[in-house]
Design a protein around this motif. Structure first.
Motif, PDB file in Angstrom:
ATOM      1  N   TRP A 150       0.852  -1.179   0.000  1.00 42.60           N
ATOM      2  CA  TRP A 150       0.000   0.000   0.000  1.00 42.60           C
ATOM      3  C   TRP A 150       0.890   1.231   0.000  1.00 42.60           C
ATOM      4  CZ3 TRP A 150       0.653  -3.246   4.168  1.00 42.60           C
ATOM      5  CH2 TRP A 150       1.325  -2.717   5.260  1.00 42.60           C
ATOM      6  N   GLY A 151       0.274   2.389  -0.141  1.00 41.57           N
ATOM      7  CA  GLY A 151       1.042   3.630  -0.162  1.00 41.57           C
ATOM      8  C   GLY A 151       1.542   4.003   1.234  1.00 41.57           C
ATOM      9  N   PRO A 152       2.512   4.896   1.329  1.00 41.42           N
ATOM     10  CA  PRO A 152       3.047   5.299   2.632  1.00 41.42           C
ATOM     11  C   PRO A 152       1.993   6.006   3.473  1.00 41.42           C
ATOM     12  CG  PRO A 152       3.955   6.661   0.874  1.00 41.42           C
ATOM     13  CD  PRO A 152       3.155   5.582   0.224  1.00 41.42           C
ATOM     14  N   GLY A 153       1.963   5.667   4.760  1.00 42.04           N
ATOM     15  CA  GLY A 153       1.061   6.330   5.697  1.00 42.04           C
ATOM     16  C   GLY A 153      -0.364   5.817   5.684  1.00 42.04           C
ATOM     17  N   GLU A 154      -0.702   4.827   4.877  1.00 44.30           N
ATOM     18  CA  GLU A 154      -2.070   4.330   4.824  1.00 44.30           C
ATOM     19  C   GLU A 154      -2.377   3.322   5.926  1.00 44.30           C
ATOM     20  OE1 GLU A 154      -3.327   2.884   1.037  1.00 44.30           O
ATOM     21  OE2 GLU A 154      -2.423   4.541  -0.027  1.00 44.30           O
ATOM     22  N   GLU A 155      -1.361   2.698   6.497  1.00 39.62           N
ATOM     23  CA  GLU A 155      -1.570   1.688   7.525  1.00 39.62           C
ATOM     24  C   GLU A 155      -0.416   1.764   8.514  1.00 39.62           C
ATOM     25  OE1 GLU A 155      -2.038  -3.097   7.651  1.00 39.62           O
ATOM     26  OE2 GLU A 155      -2.988  -2.031   6.000  1.00 39.62           O
ATOM     27  N   ALA A 156      -0.619   1.180   9.684  1.00 37.74           N
ATOM     28  CA  ALA A 156       0.412   1.213  10.719  1.00 37.74           C
ATOM     29  C   ALA A 156       1.674   0.501  10.247  1.00 37.74           C
ATOM     30  CB  ALA A 156      -0.117   0.552  11.985  1.00 37.74           C
ATOM     31  N   ASP A 157       2.807   0.899  10.830  1.00 37.17           N
ATOM     32  CA  ASP A 157       4.088   0.291  10.481  1.00 37.17           C
ATOM     33  C   ASP A 157       4.126  -1.176  10.878  1.00 37.17           C
ATOM     34  OD1 ASP A 157       5.019   2.686   9.520  1.00 37.17           O
ATOM     35  OD2 ASP A 157       6.001   3.250  11.398  1.00 37.17           O
ATOM     36  N   LEU A 158       4.969  -1.909  10.191  1.00 37.00           N
ATOM     37  CA  LEU A 158       5.198  -3.303  10.536  1.00 37.00           C
ATOM     38  C   LEU A 158       6.399  -3.391  11.471  1.00 37.00           C
ATOM     39  CD1 LEU A 158       4.753  -4.869   6.988  1.00 37.00           C
ATOM     40  CD2 LEU A 158       3.154  -5.004   8.892  1.00 37.00           C
ATOM     41  N   HIS A 159       6.407  -4.408  12.327  1.00 38.45           N
ATOM     42  CA  HIS A 159       7.483  -4.604  13.286  1.00 38.45           C
ATOM     43  C   HIS A 159       7.965  -6.037  13.201  1.00 38.45           C
ATOM     44  CE1 HIS A 159       6.400  -0.730  14.961  1.00 38.45           C
ATOM     45  NE2 HIS A 159       5.130  -1.131  15.027  1.00 38.45           N
ATOM     46  N   ALA A 160       9.152  -6.288  13.729  1.00 37.62           N
ATOM     47  CA  ALA A 160       9.717  -7.642  13.741  1.00 37.62           C
ATOM     48  C   ALA A 160       8.746  -8.596  14.435  1.00 37.62           C
ATOM     49  CB  ALA A 160      11.061  -7.641  14.454  1.00 37.62           C
ATOM     50  N   GLY A 161       8.513  -9.747  13.815  1.00 36.17           N
ATOM     51  CA  GLY A 161       7.609 -10.754  14.363  1.00 36.17           C
ATOM     52  C   GLY A 161       6.204 -10.695  13.796  1.00 36.17           C
ATOM     53  N   ASP A 162       5.842  -9.619  13.088  1.00 37.26           N
ATOM     54  CA  ASP A 162       4.511  -9.515  12.487  1.00 37.26           C
ATOM     55  C   ASP A 162       4.381 -10.485  11.322  1.00 37.26           C
ATOM     56  OD1 ASP A 162       3.826  -7.503  14.233  1.00 37.26           O
ATOM     57  OD2 ASP A 162       4.083  -5.876  12.779  1.00 37.26           O
ATOM     58  N   ALA A 163       3.212 -11.091  11.190  1.00 38.49           N
ATOM     59  CA  ALA A 163       2.929 -11.967  10.054  1.00 38.49           C
ATOM     60  C   ALA A 163       2.442 -11.119   8.893  1.00 38.49           C
ATOM     61  CB  ALA A 163       1.894 -13.005  10.423  1.00 38.49           C
ATOM     62  N   VAL A 164       2.973 -11.397   7.720  1.00 40.20           N
ATOM     63  CA  VAL A 164       2.596 -10.652   6.524  1.00 40.20           C
ATOM     64  C   VAL A 164       2.234 -11.628   5.407  1.00 40.20           C
ATOM     65  CG1 VAL A 164       3.942  -8.580   7.036  1.00 40.20           C
ATOM     66  CG2 VAL A 164       5.010 -10.471   5.814  1.00 40.20           C
ATOM     67  N   VAL A 165       1.443 -11.147   4.464  1.00 37.94           N
ATOM     68  CA  VAL A 165       1.033 -11.925   3.296  1.00 37.94           C
ATOM     69  C   VAL A 165       1.630 -11.272   2.062  1.00 37.94           C
ATOM     70  CG1 VAL A 165      -0.918 -12.702   1.900  1.00 37.94           C
ATOM     71  CG2 VAL A 165      -1.110 -12.660   4.381  1.00 37.94           C
ATOM     72  N   VAL A 166       2.192 -12.085   1.190  1.00 39.97           N
ATOM     73  CA  VAL A 166       2.779 -11.574  -0.044  1.00 39.97           C
ATOM     74  C   VAL A 166       1.647 -11.286  -1.035  1.00 39.97           C
ATOM     75  CG1 VAL A 166       4.320 -12.071  -1.964  1.00 39.97           C
ATOM     76  CG2 VAL A 166       4.879 -12.910   0.326  1.00 39.97           C
ATOM     77  N   GLU A 167       1.567 -10.050  -1.470  1.00 40.32           N
ATOM     78  CA  GLU A 167       0.568  -9.639  -2.458  1.00 40.32           C
ATOM     79  C   GLU A 167       1.073  -9.874  -3.877  1.00 40.32           C
ATOM     80  OE1 GLU A 167      -2.642  -8.146  -2.138  1.00 40.32           O
ATOM     81  OE2 GLU A 167      -2.432  -8.997  -0.144  1.00 40.32           O
ATOM     82  N   ARG A 168       2.327  -9.523  -4.128  1.00 42.29           N
ATOM     83  CA  ARG A 168       2.931  -9.711  -5.441  1.00 42.29           C
ATOM     84  C   ARG A 168       4.442  -9.682  -5.288  1.00 42.29           C
ATOM     85  NH1 ARG A 168       1.314  -4.503  -5.163  1.00 42.29           N
ATOM     86  NH2 ARG A 168       2.803  -2.901  -5.784  1.00 42.29           N
ATOM     87  N   VAL A 169       5.132 -10.031  -6.354  1.00 41.41           N
ATOM     88  CA  VAL A 169       6.587 -10.027  -6.359  1.00 41.41           C
ATOM     89  C   VAL A 169       7.055  -9.090  -7.460  1.00 41.41           C
ATOM     90  CG1 VAL A 169       8.661 -11.431  -6.608  1.00 41.41           C
ATOM     91  CG2 VAL A 169       6.622 -12.412  -5.546  1.00 41.41           C
ATOM     92  N   ALA A 170       7.932  -8.161  -7.102  1.00 37.87           N
ATOM     93  CA  ALA A 170       8.495  -7.225  -8.064  1.00 37.87           C
ATOM     94  C   ALA A 170      10.007  -7.442  -8.084  1.00 37.87           C
ATOM     95  CB  ALA A 170       8.155  -5.788  -7.684  1.00 37.87           C
ATOM     96  N   GLY A 171      10.471  -8.185  -9.075  1.00 40.91           N
ATOM     97  CA  GLY A 171      11.892  -8.538  -9.126  1.00 40.91           C
ATOM     98  C   GLY A 171      12.225  -9.484  -7.993  1.00 40.91           C
ATOM     99  N   LEU A 172      13.120  -9.063  -7.091  1.00 37.35           N
ATOM    100  CA  LEU A 172      13.456  -9.853  -5.913  1.00 37.35           C
ATOM    101  C   LEU A 172      12.912  -9.216  -4.642  1.00 37.35           C
ATOM    102  CD1 LEU A 172      17.131 -10.839  -6.752  1.00 37.35           C
ATOM    103  CD2 LEU A 172      15.093 -12.263  -6.885  1.00 37.35           C
ATOM    104  N   THR A 173      11.922  -8.346  -4.787  1.00 30.90           N
ATOM    105  CA  THR A 173      11.310  -7.670  -3.647  1.00 30.90           C
ATOM    106  C   THR A 173       9.860  -8.109  -3.513  1.00 30.90           C
ATOM    107  OG1 THR A 173      12.736  -5.763  -4.014  1.00 30.90           O
ATOM    108  CG2 THR A 173      10.801  -5.420  -2.635  1.00 30.90           C
ATOM    109  N   LEU A 174       9.483  -8.480  -2.293  1.00 35.30           N
ATOM    110  CA  LEU A 174       8.107  -8.879  -2.022  1.00 35.30           C
ATOM    111  C   LEU A 174       7.294  -7.652  -1.651  1.00 35.30           C
ATOM    112  CD1 LEU A 174       8.731 -11.983   0.275  1.00 35.30           C
ATOM    113  CD2 LEU A 174       8.504 -11.930  -2.207  1.00 35.30           C
ATOM    114  N   CYS A 175       6.088  -7.553  -2.183  1.00 37.91           N
ATOM    115  CA  CYS A 175       5.147  -6.517  -1.779  1.00 37.91           C
ATOM    116  C   CYS A 175       4.181  -7.197  -0.799  1.00 37.91           C
ATOM    117  CB  CYS A 175       4.391  -5.959  -2.979  1.00 37.91           C
ATOM    118  SG  CYS A 175       5.485  -5.162  -4.160  1.00 37.91           S
ATOM    119  N   VAL A 176       4.197  -6.730   0.461  1.00 42.87           N
ATOM    120  CA  VAL A 176       3.477  -7.445   1.521  1.00 42.87           C
ATOM    121  C   VAL A 176       2.458  -6.546   2.201  1.00 42.87           C
ATOM    122  CG1 VAL A 176       5.421  -8.997   1.950  1.00 42.87           C
ATOM    123  CG2 VAL A 176       5.238  -6.882   3.248  1.00 42.87           C
TER     124      VAL A 176
END
Length: 156
Positions: free
Chosen positions: A120-146
Motif C-alpha cells: 500500500w502507499g506510505p502512511g495508509e496503515e500502521a508500520d510493521l514490526h519484527a515478528g509480524d505476520a505478513v502476506v505476499v501480495e505480489r513479487v516485483a523482481g526480488l522484492t516482495l510486496c506485503v
C-alpha cells in the motif's frame, strides 16, 4: 510399390516422432495420414485386397487418434495446475517480518530472507514490526510486496 510403402512408413514415423518434440498438431496429422497411406500401399503390394487394407488403416487412424486425445488431455491438465515454483508461487504465502525500517524491510519466507516493502502507499496503515505476520501480495523482481496478515490467514 513396396519401396514407396516403406518410404511412406518411415516418413510417417518421422513426422509422429517430430510431433512429440514440437507439439503443433499438424505434424501428427500429416504423420498419421502418411502411415495410413503406407499401410494401404504395403497391403496392396503384398497382394491383399482393399477389404483388408481399409480396416487396417481405420484401426491405425483410431489408435493414433486415441493417442492424440490422451496426449492432449495430459497437456491440458498440466496447464490447469497452480504454479508451485518461482516467484509466481510466493503470492498469497504468509511470512514473518524479521526487520522493518520504513519504507521496507526483510521478511522470512520458506527458509529465505527476502527484501520487502508495503503493498500500500506510505502512511495508509500502521508500520510493521519484527515478528509480524505478513502476506505476499505480489513479487516485483526480488522484492516482495506485503501486507499485514489477517487473523483468518494465520490459522493453519
Amino acid at each position: 510399390m513396396t519401396l514407396l510403402g516403406i518410404v511412406l512408413l518411415l516418413s510417417g514415423l518421422a513426422l509422429v516422432v517430430a510431433e512429440a518434440h514440437v507439439p503443433s498438431g499438424l505434424l501428427g496429422v500429416a504423420g498419421t495420414v502418411l502411415l495410413v497411406a503406407a499401410v494401404a500401399v504395403l497391403a496392396t503390394a503384398v497382394g491383399a485386397e482393399a477389404l483388408v487394407a481399409v480396416p487396417v488403416g481405420a484401426a491405425l487412424v483410431l489408435a493414433a487418434g486415441a493417442w492424440g486425445l490422451l496426449a492432449a488431455r495430459s497437456a491440458s491438465g498440466a496447464l490447469r495446475t497452480r504454479v508451485r515454483s518461482g516467484p509466481e508461487a510466493l503470492s498469497g504465502r504468509v511470512g514473518v517480518v524479521r526487520a522493518w525500517d520504513e519504507p521496507g524491510g526483510q521478511v522470512y519466507l520458506d527458509g529465505d530472507l527476502w527484501r520487502a516493502r508495503h503493498s500500500w502507499g506510505p502512511g495508509e496503515e500502521a508500520d510493521l514490526h519484527a515478528g509480524d505476520a505478513v502476506v505476499v501480495e505480489r513479487v516485483a523482481g526480488l522484492t516482495l510486496c506485503v501486507r499485514r496478515a489477517d487473523e483468518w490467514e494465520l490459522i493453519a
